[in-house]
Design a protein around this motif. Structure first.
Motif: not given
Length: 143
Positions: A22-25, A32-35, A13-17
Protein backbone atom coordinates in the motif's frame (compact mmCIF):
# COMPACT_ATOMS: atom_id res chain seq x y z
CA UNK A 1 4.25 -24.88 18.21
CA UNK A 2 6.86 -23.04 16.17
CA UNK A 3 6.64 -19.29 15.67
CA UNK A 4 5.81 -19.70 11.98
CA UNK A 5 2.69 -21.70 12.97
CA UNK A 6 1.32 -19.07 15.34
CA UNK A 7 -1.82 -17.17 14.30
CA UNK A 8 -0.46 -13.85 15.57
CA UNK A 9 2.68 -14.30 13.49
CA UNK A 10 0.62 -14.85 10.31
CA UNK A 11 -1.54 -11.83 11.08
CA UNK A 12 1.64 -9.74 11.46
CA UNK A 13 3.09 -11.04 8.17
CA UNK A 14 -0.17 -10.31 6.33
CA UNK A 15 -0.41 -6.81 7.81
CA UNK A 16 3.24 -6.05 6.99
CA UNK A 17 2.79 -7.20 3.39
CA UNK A 18 -0.38 -5.14 2.89
CA UNK A 19 1.22 -2.08 4.47
CA UNK A 20 4.38 -2.37 2.36
CA UNK A 21 2.47 -2.73 -0.93
CA UNK A 22 0.00 0.00 0.00
CA UNK A 23 2.73 2.46 0.92
CA UNK A 24 4.54 1.71 -2.36
CA UNK A 25 1.35 2.40 -4.31
CA UNK A 26 0.34 5.44 -2.26
CA UNK A 27 3.77 7.05 -2.61
CA UNK A 28 2.71 8.43 -6.01
CA UNK A 29 0.01 10.44 -4.20
CA UNK A 30 2.35 11.50 -1.36
CA UNK A 31 0.23 9.47 1.07
CA UNK A 32 0.81 6.75 3.64
CA UNK A 33 -1.58 3.92 4.43
CA UNK A 34 -2.60 5.61 7.69
CA UNK A 35 -3.45 8.79 5.81
CA UNK A 36 -5.32 6.89 3.08
CA UNK A 37 -7.44 5.13 5.69
CA UNK A 38 -8.58 8.54 6.95
CA UNK A 39 -9.52 9.57 3.40
CA UNK A 40 -11.49 6.33 2.96
CA UNK A 41 -13.36 6.98 6.19
CA UNK A 42 -14.19 10.55 5.17
CA UNK A 43 -15.33 9.39 1.73
CA UNK A 44 -17.55 6.68 3.23
CA UNK A 45 -19.02 9.16 5.75
CA UNK A 46 -19.32 12.22 3.51
CA UNK A 47 -23.05 12.49 4.21
CA UNK A 48 -22.41 13.05 7.93
CA UNK A 49 -20.24 15.42 9.90
CA UNK A 50 -17.01 13.85 11.12
CA UNK A 51 -15.12 15.19 14.10
CA UNK A 52 -11.54 14.55 15.11
CA UNK A 53 -12.92 12.54 18.04
CA UNK A 54 -14.94 10.34 15.65
CA UNK A 55 -11.69 9.46 13.85
CA UNK A 56 -9.84 8.79 17.11
CA UNK A 57 -12.59 6.43 18.22
CA UNK A 58 -13.01 4.62 14.91
CA UNK A 59 -9.28 4.03 14.35
CA UNK A 60 -8.63 3.47 18.05
CA UNK A 61 -5.70 5.89 18.12
CA UNK A 62 -4.65 8.58 20.56
CA UNK A 63 -5.40 12.27 20.20
CA UNK A 64 -1.77 13.18 19.35
CA UNK A 65 -1.65 10.43 16.69
CA UNK A 66 -4.79 11.61 14.89
CA UNK A 67 -3.67 15.25 15.15
CA UNK A 68 -0.39 14.40 13.40
CA UNK A 69 -2.10 12.49 10.59
CA UNK A 70 -4.73 15.21 10.07
CA UNK A 71 -2.16 18.02 10.11
CA UNK A 72 -0.14 16.31 7.38
CA UNK A 73 -3.27 15.65 5.31
CA UNK A 74 -4.39 19.26 5.67
CA UNK A 75 -0.95 20.62 4.70
CA UNK A 76 -1.10 18.44 1.57
CA UNK A 77 -4.66 19.75 0.93
CA UNK A 78 -6.35 16.32 1.02
CA UNK A 79 -8.66 17.42 3.85
CA UNK A 80 -9.90 20.60 5.43
CA UNK A 81 -10.94 21.24 8.99
CA UNK A 82 -13.35 23.67 10.58
CA UNK A 83 -14.15 24.53 14.15
CA UNK A 84 -17.67 23.45 15.02
CA UNK A 85 -19.92 26.52 15.23
CA UNK A 86 -21.88 25.10 18.19
CA UNK A 87 -18.88 23.85 20.19
CA UNK A 88 -15.54 25.59 19.65
CA UNK A 89 -13.71 22.62 21.23
CA UNK A 90 -14.82 20.32 18.38
CA UNK A 91 -12.98 20.26 15.06
CA UNK A 92 -14.88 18.88 12.07
CA UNK A 93 -12.94 17.20 9.27
CA UNK A 94 -13.95 17.17 5.60
CA UNK A 95 -12.57 15.52 2.47
CA UNK A 96 -11.16 18.24 0.19
CA UNK A 97 -11.38 18.11 -3.61
CA UNK A 98 -7.83 16.79 -3.88
CA UNK A 99 -8.69 13.96 -1.46
CA UNK A 100 -11.72 13.03 -3.50
CA UNK A 101 -9.72 13.00 -6.73
CA UNK A 102 -7.22 10.36 -5.53
CA UNK A 103 -9.98 8.21 -4.04
CA UNK A 104 -10.70 6.23 -7.23
CA UNK A 105 -7.08 5.13 -7.61
CA UNK A 106 -6.83 4.22 -3.94
CA UNK A 107 -10.14 2.36 -4.08
CA UNK A 108 -8.92 0.31 -7.05
CA UNK A 109 -5.80 -0.70 -5.11
CA UNK A 110 -7.86 -1.60 -2.04
CA UNK A 111 -10.27 -3.77 -4.03
CA UNK A 112 -7.51 -5.53 -5.98
CA UNK A 113 -5.60 -6.24 -2.75
CA UNK A 114 -8.71 -7.69 -1.11
CA UNK A 115 -9.41 -9.77 -4.22
CA UNK A 116 -5.82 -11.10 -4.27
CA UNK A 117 -5.95 -12.05 -0.57
CA UNK A 118 -9.19 -13.98 -0.99
CA UNK A 119 -8.76 -15.38 -4.51
CA UNK A 120 -8.61 -19.08 -3.55
CA UNK A 121 -11.41 -18.94 -0.97
CA UNK A 122 -15.08 -19.75 -1.53
CA UNK A 123 -17.80 -17.28 -0.57
CA UNK A 124 -18.59 -19.42 2.46
CA UNK A 125 -14.93 -19.51 3.50
CA UNK A 126 -14.72 -15.71 3.19
CA UNK A 127 -17.79 -15.29 5.40
CA UNK A 128 -16.34 -17.73 7.93
CA UNK A 129 -12.99 -15.93 7.90
CA UNK A 130 -14.71 -12.58 8.49
CA UNK A 131 -16.69 -14.07 11.36
CA UNK A 132 -13.64 -15.69 12.95
CA UNK A 133 -11.52 -12.55 12.65
CA UNK A 134 -14.26 -10.51 14.34
CA UNK A 135 -14.29 -13.00 17.22
CA UNK A 136 -10.49 -12.92 17.51
CA UNK A 137 -10.53 -9.11 17.50
CA UNK A 138 -13.24 -8.99 20.16
CA UNK A 139 -11.33 -11.47 22.31
CA UNK A 140 -8.04 -9.59 22.08
CA UNK A 141 -9.76 -6.31 22.99
CA UNK A 142 -10.82 -7.78 26.32
CA UNK A 143 -7.37 -9.33 27.02
Amino acid sequence: MHQRDEIGFFIKLINDCIEKKANQTLKQFDLTLSQARILFYLHDHKETTTSQKDLEDFFEVTHPTIIGILNRLERKEFIRSETNSKDKRVKNIFLADKGGKVFCSMDHFKKSTEQKMLQDLTVDQIKELQSLLKIVYKNIQTF
